[in-house]
Design an enzyme around this catalytic site. Structure first.
Site, PDB file in Angstrom:
ATOM      1  N   LYS A  12       0.834  -1.200   0.000  1.00 15.46           N
ATOM      2  CA  LYS A  12       0.000   0.000   0.000  1.00 15.46           C
ATOM      3  C   LYS A  12       0.878   1.263   0.000  1.00 15.46           C
ATOM      4  CE  LYS A  12      -3.833  -2.291   2.477  1.00 15.46           C
ATOM      5  NZ  LYS A  12      -4.609  -2.309   3.741  1.00 15.46           N
ATOM      6  N   TYR A  52     -12.195  -3.249  -2.718  1.00 15.26           N
ATOM      7  CA  TYR A  52     -12.679  -3.285  -1.339  1.00 15.26           C
ATOM      8  C   TYR A  52     -14.207  -3.310  -1.256  1.00 15.26           C
ATOM      9  CZ  TYR A  52      -7.930  -2.665   0.381  1.00 15.26           C
ATOM     10  OH  TYR A  52      -6.603  -2.854   0.691  1.00 15.26           O
ATOM     11  N   ASN A 115      -1.654  -0.080   7.356  1.00 15.67           N
ATOM     12  CA  ASN A 115      -1.054  -1.385   7.678  1.00 15.67           C
ATOM     13  C   ASN A 115      -0.192  -1.994   6.563  1.00 15.67           C
ATOM     14  OD1 ASN A 115      -3.185  -2.067   6.069  1.00 15.67           O
ATOM     15  ND2 ASN A 115      -4.191  -3.429   7.534  1.00 15.67           N
ATOM     16  N   HIS A 118      -1.531  -5.385   1.553  1.00 16.91           N
ATOM     17  CA  HIS A 118      -2.794  -6.099   1.359  1.00 16.91           C
ATOM     18  C   HIS A 118      -2.494  -7.463   0.768  1.00 16.91           C
ATOM     19  CE1 HIS A 118      -6.900  -6.975  -0.119  1.00 16.91           C
ATOM     20  NE2 HIS A 118      -6.268  -7.480  -1.170  1.00 16.91           N
ATOM     21  N   GLU A 129      -9.588 -10.392  -7.225  1.00 18.48           N
ATOM     22  CA  GLU A 129      -8.782  -9.176  -7.078  1.00 18.48           C
ATOM     23  C   GLU A 129      -7.714  -9.079  -8.173  1.00 18.48           C
ATOM     24  OE1 GLU A 129      -7.550  -9.259  -2.946  1.00 18.48           O
ATOM     25  OE2 GLU A 129      -9.630  -9.073  -2.266  1.00 18.48           O
TER      26      GLU A 129
HETATM   27  P1  IDP Z   1      -7.200  -7.424   5.589  1.00 25.08           P
HETATM   28  O1  IDP Z   1      -6.481  -6.311   4.859  1.00 25.08           O
HETATM   29  O2  IDP Z   1      -6.349  -8.029   6.660  1.00 25.08           O
HETATM   30  O3  IDP Z   1      -7.774  -8.471   4.649  1.00 25.08           O
HETATM   31  P2  IDP Z   1      -9.918  -6.433   5.929  1.00 25.08           P
HETATM   32  O4  IDP Z   1     -10.800  -6.733   7.086  1.00 25.08           O
HETATM   33  O5  IDP Z   1     -10.233  -7.063   4.622  1.00 25.08           O
HETATM   34  O6  IDP Z   1      -8.421  -6.771   6.376  1.00 25.08           O
HETATM   35  O7  IDP Z   1      -9.893  -4.872   5.758  1.00 25.08           O
HETATM   36  C1  IDP Z   1      -9.336  -4.268   4.605  1.00 25.08           C
HETATM   37  C2  IDP Z   1      -8.530  -3.059   5.005  1.00 25.08           C
HETATM   38  O8  IDP Z   1      -9.412  -2.074   5.544  1.00 25.08           O
HETATM   39  C3  IDP Z   1      -7.523  -3.316   6.131  1.00 25.08           C
HETATM   40  O9  IDP Z   1      -6.282  -3.835   5.653  1.00 25.08           O
HETATM   41  C4  IDP Z   1      -7.359  -1.927   6.705  1.00 25.08           C
HETATM   42  O10 IDP Z   1      -6.472  -1.127   5.899  1.00 25.08           O
HETATM   43  C5  IDP Z   1      -8.765  -1.358   6.582  1.00 25.08           C
HETATM   44  N1  IDP Z   1      -9.532  -1.542   7.815  1.00 25.08           N
HETATM   45  C6  IDP Z   1     -10.105  -2.683   8.255  1.00 25.08           C
HETATM   46  N2  IDP Z   1     -10.739  -2.503   9.431  1.00 25.08           N
HETATM   47  C7  IDP Z   1     -10.569  -1.197   9.729  1.00 25.08           C
HETATM   48  C8  IDP Z   1     -10.985  -0.367  10.821  1.00 25.08           C
HETATM   49  O11 IDP Z   1     -11.651  -0.826  11.769  1.00 25.08           O
HETATM   50  N3  IDP Z   1     -10.589   0.940  10.773  1.00 25.08           N
HETATM   51  C9  IDP Z   1      -9.859   1.466   9.751  1.00 25.08           C
HETATM   52  N4  IDP Z   1      -9.445   0.730   8.699  1.00 25.08           N
HETATM   53  C10 IDP Z   1      -9.784  -0.583   8.686  1.00 25.08           C
HETATM   54 MG    MG Z   2      -9.332  -8.370   3.323  1.00 19.24          MG
END
Ligand code: IDP
Ligand code: MG
Length: 154
Positions: A12, A52, A115, A118, A129
C-alpha cells in the site's frame, strides 16, 4: 497434497513511501514464493472501490479508498503451495497492534488504517482481485525458481 495457488499482494502507499517495498518482497521471496507478476501503479478510485467492495458499508470505507489511492502501490501475483495462507501469515493480522512480531504488520505498523500491505483472504478473492487489478489478460511470466526442487518434497 496441498495445492499450488496464486495470491494477490499489494504494498500500500504507506509501504511504498516508507521504503518497505524491498522488505516485503524479501519476506515473500525467502519463504520460497515465486513472483509471477509485479508492477508499480497508482490506483484510481473505481479500482480501489471494486477491490474493497465487501467493505462498502463499513464506516472506514471512504478513508480506506482515500488511503490506497493516495500514492503509488506495488501490485503482484505470487505463486506457491498454499500461497494464500502462507502470505496471510507473513503479513499478519489486519490490526498491527494485534499482529505478531515477525509479520510485516507486526514489525512495521501501528495503525489499522496504515497497515502497509494487502493480500487476498482466499483463493476465490485472489482470483477476483487479480482480475480487477490486472484484467483478463494477465501479465504473468512462467519460469522455475532454481531452488524449486529443494523447496518441495515432490
Ligand atoms: P485485511 O487487509 O487483513 O484483509 P480487511 O478486514 O479485509 O483486512 O480490511 C481491509 C482493510 O481495511 C484493512 O487492511 C485496513 O487497511 C482497513 N480496515 C479494516 N478494518 C478497519 C478499521 O476498523 N478501521 C480502519 N481501517 C480498517
Ligand atoms: Mg481483506
Amino acid at each position: 497434497m496441498a495445492e499450488v495457488q496464486r495470491e494477490f499482494v499489494m504494498i500500500k502507499p504507506d509501504g511504498v513511501v516508507r521504503g518497505l517495498v524491498g522488505e516485503v518482497i524479501r519476506r515473500l521471496e525467502r519463504k520460497g514464493l515465486k513472483i509471477v507478476a509485479l508492477e508499480m501503479r497508482q490506483l484510481d478510485r473505481e479500482t480501489a472501490e471494486k477491490l474493497y467492495e465487501e467493505h462498502r458499508d463499513k464506516p472506514f470505507f471512504d478513508d480506506l479508498v482515500e488511503y490506497v489511492t493516495s500514492g503509488p502501490v506495488v501490485v503482484m501475483i505470487v505463486e506457491g503451495r498454499e500461497a494464500v495462507k502462507v502470505v496471510r501469515n507473513i503479513i499478519g493480522a489486519t490490526d498491527p497492534a494485534e499482529a505478531a512480531p515477525g509479520t510485516v504488520r507486526g514489525d512495521f505498523a501501528l495503525d489499522i488504517g496504515r497497515n502497509v500491505v494487502h493480500a487476498s483472504d482466499s483463493p476465490e478473492s485472489a482470483k477476483r482481485e487479480i482480475e480487477i487489478v490486472f484484467g483478463q489478460d494477465l501479465p504473468t511470466i512462467d519460469y522455475e525458481r532454481c531452488d524449486e526442487e529443494w523447496l518441495y518434497e515432490s
